[in-house]
Design a protein around this motif. Structure first.
Motif, mmCIF file in Angstrom:
data_model
loop_
_atom_site.group_PDB
_atom_site.id
_atom_site.type_symbol
_atom_site.label_atom_id
_atom_site.label_comp_id
_atom_site.label_asym_id
_atom_site.label_seq_id
_atom_site.Cartn_x
_atom_site.Cartn_y
_atom_site.Cartn_z
ATOM 1 N N ILE A 4 62.028 -9.496 50.060
ATOM 2 C CA ILE A 4 62.001 -10.929 49.743
ATOM 3 C C ILE A 4 63.275 -11.269 48.971
ATOM 4 N N ILE A 5 64.032 -12.224 49.482
ATOM 5 C CA ILE A 5 65.249 -12.687 48.812
ATOM 6 C C ILE A 5 64.970 -14.067 48.234
ATOM 7 N N GLN A 51 61.281 -5.598 62.369
ATOM 8 C CA GLN A 51 61.686 -5.579 60.961
ATOM 9 C C GLN A 51 62.034 -7.004 60.527
ATOM 10 N N THR A 52 61.480 -7.432 59.407
ATOM 11 C CA THR A 52 61.708 -8.803 58.941
ATOM 12 C C THR A 52 61.981 -8.828 57.440
ATOM 13 N N PHE A 53 62.609 -9.914 56.994
ATOM 14 C CA PHE A 53 62.754 -10.196 55.569
ATOM 15 C C PHE A 53 62.555 -11.689 55.364
ATOM 16 N N SER A 54 62.183 -12.077 54.158
ATOM 17 C CA SER A 54 61.892 -13.482 53.845
ATOM 18 C C SER A 54 62.921 -14.018 52.864
ATOM 19 N N VAL A 55 63.264 -15.295 53.033
ATOM 20 C CA VAL A 55 64.246 -15.949 52.162
ATOM 21 C C VAL A 55 63.614 -17.214 51.588
ATOM 22 N N PHE A 56 63.721 -17.360 50.259
ATOM 23 C CA PHE A 56 63.202 -18.550 49.563
ATOM 24 C C PHE A 56 64.256 -19.043 48.581
ATOM 25 N N GLY A 57 64.075 -20.293 48.151
ATOM 26 C CA GLY A 57 64.925 -20.840 47.098
ATOM 27 C C GLY A 57 66.075 -21.648 47.629
ATOM 28 N N ALA A 58 67.178 -21.621 46.895
ATOM 29 C CA ALA A 58 68.311 -22.516 47.138
ATOM 30 C C ALA A 58 69.236 -21.959 48.213
ATOM 31 N N THR A 59 68.686 -21.761 49.414
ATOM 32 C CA THR A 59 69.505 -21.407 50.564
ATOM 33 C C THR A 59 69.329 -22.472 51.628
ATOM 34 N N ALA A 60 70.234 -22.490 52.578
ATOM 35 C CA ALA A 60 70.157 -23.517 53.614
ATOM 36 C C ALA A 60 69.002 -23.282 54.570
ATOM 37 N N ARG A 61 68.459 -22.075 54.579
ATOM 38 C CA ARG A 61 67.370 -21.757 55.510
ATOM 39 C C ARG A 61 66.336 -20.894 54.806
ATOM 40 N N ASN A 62 65.176 -21.449 54.550
ATOM 41 C CA ASN A 62 64.054 -20.677 54.021
ATOM 42 C C ASN A 62 63.176 -20.290 55.196
ATOM 43 N N ASP A 63 63.103 -18.977 55.467
ATOM 44 C CA ASP A 63 62.437 -18.581 56.705
ATOM 45 C C ASP A 63 62.110 -17.094 56.671
ATOM 46 N N LEU A 64 61.278 -16.666 57.625
ATOM 47 C CA LEU A 64 61.039 -15.257 57.906
ATOM 48 C C LEU A 64 62.014 -14.875 59.011
ATOM 49 N N ILE A 65 62.943 -13.982 58.695
ATOM 50 C CA ILE A 65 64.055 -13.679 59.594
ATOM 51 C C ILE A 65 63.913 -12.250 60.106
ATOM 52 N N THR A 66 64.184 -12.067 61.390
ATOM 53 C CA THR A 66 64.046 -10.762 62.037
ATOM 54 C C THR A 66 65.375 -10.029 62.070
ATOM 55 N N PHE A 67 65.317 -8.720 61.841
ATOM 56 C CA PHE A 67 66.505 -7.884 61.970
ATOM 57 C C PHE A 67 66.950 -7.905 63.444
ATOM 58 N N ASP A 68 68.245 -7.780 63.671
ATOM 59 C CA ASP A 68 68.739 -7.595 65.030
ATOM 60 C C ASP A 68 69.469 -6.263 65.179
ATOM 61 N N ALA A 69 69.296 -5.383 64.186
ATOM 62 C CA ALA A 69 69.871 -4.032 64.224
ATOM 63 C C ALA A 69 69.051 -3.165 63.286
ATOM 64 N N GLU A 70 69.264 -1.843 63.394
ATOM 65 C CA GLU A 70 68.502 -0.950 62.518
ATOM 66 C C GLU A 70 68.862 -1.176 61.052
ATOM 67 N N LYS A 71 70.156 -1.376 60.764
ATOM 68 C CA LYS A 71 70.624 -1.524 59.392
ATOM 69 C C LYS A 71 71.053 -2.956 59.149
ATOM 70 N N LEU A 72 70.748 -3.450 57.949
ATOM 71 C CA LEU A 72 71.112 -4.807 57.556
ATOM 72 C C LEU A 72 71.459 -4.790 56.074
#
Length: 448
Positions: free
Chosen positions: A409-410, A312-333
């Motif tokens: 996508i965030i 499970q993954t989500f993507s982060v773009f824009g004015a954050t310190a880390r723009n990346d494809l990030i993997t879940f480490d639990a069922e719920k996030l």
């Protein structure tokens, strides 16, 4: 040209080039305005509040318990064509005559019946004399008495008489294992073909006893299914190795079947359990199967259980310190956890009122949020942009409840003042060397 005029020219040039300044994405107002084009709804922009979060959390999730509710009890295992069964039969060796026949007088000899192996008493036709199969050679000669019996030779077994409490000898014979024929029957000597497919072992036992009632003294039968290909569950996917497992008569739950197959090999939070039954398929996270006992339903014959690894993954773009494809480490996030994984909003860039989460929602959820379905929506889903205002402290509580899903996508928009800051930075870069050169010329008394 004097210094003031030169500065004005460069300022006008810089302001005219604002539209081509580098940017991480659209501003918050541009995102909102892009939701509609004329009369078309391209995507819905939903301002997130407590009502939106409660609506999302109230939506039903995929569930084995709900999807297969009618199968809540353990399955009744029935014999099927191709199963291997064993049949053992007992009859009393003494203590009465067969129903429908006159008891023999003590001094009267038993009538003899001619067989290929020689004459045998009529009462021994079914199981033969003690320690002798039907139609087999005569009983072991006295000279060989005491030798161990071999194969499935009938035995004389003391058996308590329920009426008197005394021991009564019984003879038994085990019919060699046989497969249920394509017509669904098995063959029992002196009973003929006995229907077996689609019936329980107890039902087959009762039929055998009824058919032998007129041929044996108090017959009793025991039917055991030695091997069954129909009463099994197929387990495949992220298990080592995949297997086709037999079900026990008392019932096996899904976790028991998975454990018998070797257990899940992939990380638990990336493992999903897919159950296919009677043309219906449902998938739930493995963690939910473990955490919720109601989801651990009974397996049924013919089930196909597949363990699938889906990171499970989500993507982060824009004015954050880390723009990346990030993997879940639990069922719920939640959104707050997702933003923390992206190292939060950048103080010098981010617009706290311009935090968006984009995803495709089922049409039922869009309607529950009182939003129109996108004009070009397909496959029963419609694009939605959820907007958060982190300048309001309550938004942090909401973000800690808002669920993030796979492939979300965030996007965090830049603050409005950032564009002006970028203009002055560009202006300083362009005009700084020129102004410095002019000042040097004038201070040196030379004409530039």
């Amino acid at each position: 040209m004097n210094l003031a005029a030169l500065f004005a020219c460069f300022t006008a040039l810089a302001l005219g080039g604002c539209s081509i300044l580098p940017s991480a994405g659209p501003t918050a107002s541009e995102v909102t305005a892009a939701g509609q084009a004329g009369n078309e709804v391209l995507f819905d922009v939903v301002e997130v509040d407590n009502h939106v979060v409660s609506t999302l959390l109230a939506q039903p999730k995929e569930s084995f318990h709900a999807r297969f509710e009618k199968d809540g009890n353990p399955p009744e295992l029935k014999i099927a064509v191709g199963d291997t069964v064993s049949v053992t039969i007992w009859e009393s060796a003494a203590g009465g005559s067969r129903p429908g026949t006159e008891p023999l007088a003590p001094e009267s000899p038993r009538p003899l019946v001619e067989t290929p192996a020689g004459p045998i008493p009529e009462t021994d036709q079914l199981l033969g004399a003690p320690n002798q199969l039907p139609g087999a050679a005569p009983e072991t000669p006295p000279s060989q008495a005491g030798q161990p019996l071999s194969g499935n030779m009938p035995q004389v077994v003391p058996f308590p008489n329920e009426a008197t409490g005394t021991a009564v000898n019984q003879r038994s014979a085990t019919i060699p294992d046989q497969q249920v024929a394509p017509d669904g029957a098995i063959v029992v000597p002196f009973a003929g073909q006995v229907p077996a497919a689609g019936r329980t072992p107890v039902e087959v036992q009762q039929t055998i006893e009824t058919l032998l009632a007129s041929k044996a003294l108090q017959p009793q039968a025991l039917v055991i299914v030695k091997k069954s290909t129909a009463n099994t569950v197929t387990v495949a996917g992220e298990v080592v190795p995949g297997a086709r497992l037999p079900l026990s008569p008392g019932g096996d739950r899904l976790l028991q079947v998975i454990a018998a197959a070797g257990g899940a090999q992939a990380p638990v939070h990336e493992t999903f359990v897919r159950l296919s039954r009677d043309g219906v398929t449902a998938t739930i996270p493995f963690e939910r199967l473990v955490a919720d006992p109601a989801e651990d339903i009974y397996a049924r014959p013919g089930d196909v259980l597949t363990l699938v690894r889906i990171p499970q993954t989500f993507s982060v773009f824009g004015a954050t310190a880390r723009n990346d494809l990030i993997t879940f480490d639990a069922e719920k996030l939640t959104l707050s956890e997702a933003l923390a994984k992206s190292q939060g909003l950048r103080d010098e860039l981010a617009n706290p009122k311009g935090v968006f989460l984009f995803r495709y929602e089922p049409a039922a959820i869009v309607r529950a949020l009182d939003q129109p379905i996108a004009t070009r929506a397909a496959d029963g889903t419609s694009p939605v942009a959820y907007r958060f205002d982190f300048s309001d402290a309550n938004s942090y509580v909401i973000a800690d409840q808002f669920p993030v899903r796979d492939k979300d996508i965030i996007f965090v928009a830049d603050a409005g003042a950032i564009q002006a800051q970028k203009v002055f930075t560009v202006l300083q870069t362009i005009t700084g060397p020129v102004i410095t050169g002019l000042l040097v010329c004038r201070s040196g008394g030379t004409r530039c």
